[in-house]
Design a protein around this motif. Structure first.
Motif, mmCIF file in Angstrom:
data_model
loop_
_atom_site.group_PDB
_atom_site.id
_atom_site.type_symbol
_atom_site.label_atom_id
_atom_site.label_comp_id
_atom_site.label_asym_id
_atom_site.label_seq_id
_atom_site.Cartn_x
_atom_site.Cartn_y
_atom_site.Cartn_z
ATOM 1 N N HIS A 46 0.866 -1.184 0.000
ATOM 2 C CA HIS A 46 0.000 0.000 0.000
ATOM 3 C C HIS A 46 0.907 1.239 0.000
ATOM 4 C CE1 HIS A 46 -2.848 2.950 1.691
ATOM 5 N NE2 HIS A 46 -3.778 2.184 1.135
ATOM 6 N N PRO A 47 0.498 2.333 -0.679
ATOM 7 C CA PRO A 47 1.362 3.532 -0.713
ATOM 8 C C PRO A 47 1.784 4.016 0.686
ATOM 9 C CG PRO A 47 -0.541 3.805 -2.155
ATOM 10 C CD PRO A 47 -0.712 2.477 -1.490
ATOM 11 N N ILE A 48 0.878 3.853 1.680
ATOM 12 C CA ILE A 48 1.289 4.207 3.051
ATOM 13 C C ILE A 48 1.296 2.920 3.885
ATOM 14 C CG2 ILE A 48 0.836 5.675 5.065
ATOM 15 C CD1 ILE A 48 -0.904 7.394 3.144
ATOM 16 N N PRO A 49 2.461 2.231 3.964
ATOM 17 C CA PRO A 49 2.504 0.986 4.716
ATOM 18 C C PRO A 49 2.411 1.249 6.223
ATOM 19 C CG PRO A 49 4.646 1.470 3.682
ATOM 20 C CD PRO A 49 3.734 2.609 3.378
ATOM 21 N N PRO A 50 2.068 0.235 7.040
ATOM 22 C CA PRO A 50 1.980 0.453 8.488
ATOM 23 C C PRO A 50 3.313 0.992 9.034
ATOM 24 C CG PRO A 50 1.406 -1.823 7.897
ATOM 25 C CD PRO A 50 1.842 -1.152 6.663
ATOM 26 N N SER A 51 3.218 1.778 10.126
ATOM 27 C CA SER A 51 4.419 2.454 10.653
ATOM 28 C C SER A 51 5.493 1.459 11.111
ATOM 29 C CB SER A 51 4.030 3.359 11.811
ATOM 30 O OG SER A 51 3.358 2.585 12.765
ATOM 31 N N ILE A 56 8.416 0.580 0.969
ATOM 32 C CA ILE A 56 8.540 -0.221 -0.252
ATOM 33 C C ILE A 56 9.952 -0.089 -0.820
ATOM 34 C CG2 ILE A 56 7.683 -0.524 -2.625
ATOM 35 C CD1 ILE A 56 4.949 0.523 -1.537
ATOM 36 N N ASP A 57 10.483 1.147 -0.795
ATOM 37 C CA ASP A 57 11.842 1.388 -1.308
ATOM 38 C C ASP A 57 12.843 0.967 -0.224
ATOM 39 O OD1 ASP A 57 14.184 2.313 -2.310
ATOM 40 O OD2 ASP A 57 13.699 4.455 -2.110
ATOM 41 N N ILE A 58 13.620 -0.068 -0.523
ATOM 42 C CA ILE A 58 14.506 -0.596 0.534
ATOM 43 C C ILE A 58 15.884 0.076 0.533
ATOM 44 C CG2 ILE A 58 13.369 -2.849 0.665
ATOM 45 C CD1 ILE A 58 15.836 -3.960 -0.926
ATOM 46 N N SER A 59 16.090 1.056 -0.387
ATOM 47 C CA SER A 59 17.445 1.623 -0.510
ATOM 48 C C SER A 59 17.868 2.367 0.762
ATOM 49 C CB SER A 59 17.536 2.537 -1.731
ATOM 50 O OG SER A 59 16.629 3.595 -1.564
#
Ligand code: RP5
Length: 302
Positions: A46-51, A56-59
């Motif tokens: 989801h664009p806003i994942p749980p805190s 999503i971007d693991i960099s």
């Protein structure tokens, strides 16, 4: 340690998983037909994942801050690789973090006693009681629904705080919020002063994938007299449907708990029972010396 609970045809909630051959778990074993299924719980993409979950971007992830439980390798896509080998599933599954997901597990124990307060022995070995919960999610099925009242380390917590908090939330569920703060503080002090680390490392948890896995620290606090722990008013809360004192004795043929928890109960038993039996032995020897000096014969009784 090889894993057994995070392989098989089904992942959590019956999500299909590549059914790996158990002899080919290790990464070093040649497995050209290995075709793991990718799965990330929808909330993570989801664009806003749980805190509490990774973005999503693991960099931006600082992998060196996740090495407390050991180093790990990375796959060709840049994702961490399960140090215990293949699971049949890639992605994070239902775990919030890539790589190790840290938990803490309380193992609170005392001896089972009869109505006269005497420790109960079977075949000369004492019976241990430990606090267990019934997981509301059913755990890993059957007896595997019973577990230690552990949980995930929250941001900013040290693991001993997690252990105190989780115990109070899951096993002392009916505390009022004021009592809860005080109880967590007292439990934390107790864990720091009398806790013994039983295990620190990888957990054989059904939620593990090739790229995300559970790690934990399990600490045993043993109340030798039972005077303190007898006063606990156990009741399930949070993710626990019930909380109870459960028995362990080496004669139990079938002793199963969630994930790797049964191993830690067995290890704690070895430690606390050998303390008990050696103190009994010392007392017996002292008595024998005194009585021997007086010219009496003594037999050891339990
Ligand atoms: C196990 O999962 C750990 O040993 C700990 O008991 C538990 C933490 O997960 P939740 O209970 O928060 O789901 O691997």
């Amino acid at each position: 340690m090889t894993h057994t609970k995070c392989i098989g045809p089904n992942y959590v909630d019956n999500t299909p998983r590549f059914n790996i051959e158990p002899t080919r778990i290790e990464w070093t074993t040649f497995y050209p037909t290995y075709a793991p299924i990718e799965y990330n719980a929808p909330c993570f993409t989801h664009p806003i994942p749980p805190s509490w979950a990774d973005p999503i971007d693991i960099s931006a992830i600082q992998w060196n801050k996740r090495n407390e439980y050991g180093l790990f390798n990375f796959d060709s896509r840049g994702y961490p690789m399960n140090p215990n080998g293949r699971t049949g599933m890639t992605g994070r599954g239902v775990l919030g973090k890539w790589g190790p997901n840290s938990a803490g597990d309380p193992l609170f124990t005392m001896w089972k006693r009869d109505n006269n307060g005497e420790i109960i022995y079977i075949d000369n070995l004492p019976v241990l009681l430990f606090v267990a919960i019934e997981r509301s999610d059913g755990g890993d099925g059957g007896e595997g629904k019973y577990a230690l009242p552990g949980g995930m380390v929250d941001a900013g917590e040290v693991v001993t705080q997690t252990i105190a908090r989780e115990f109070s939330e899951e096993a002392l569920g009916t505390l009022s919020s004021d009592d809860k703060v005080e109880t967590i503080e007292s439990l934390h002090k107790l864990i720091n002063s009398s806790g013994r680390q039983i295990y620190k490392g990888y957990v054989d948890d059904r939620r593990n994938t090739d790229n995300a896995w559970m790690v934990t620290t399990c600490i045993n606090v043993h109340d030798e007299s039972g005077n303190i722990f007898n006063q606990f008013k156990l009741s399930g809360g949070s993710d626990a449907a019930r909380a109870m004192w459960m028995e362990y004795h080496p004669s139990l043929q079938y002793f199963k708990l969630y994930a790797s928890h049964a191993n830690w109960v067995k290890k704690a038993y070895e430690l606390v029972s050998s303390d008990l039996l050696s103190s009994k032995f010392n007392t017996f020897n002292q008595l024998k010396n005194v009585l021997g000096y007086l010219g009496c014969a003594v037999n050891q009784h339990n």
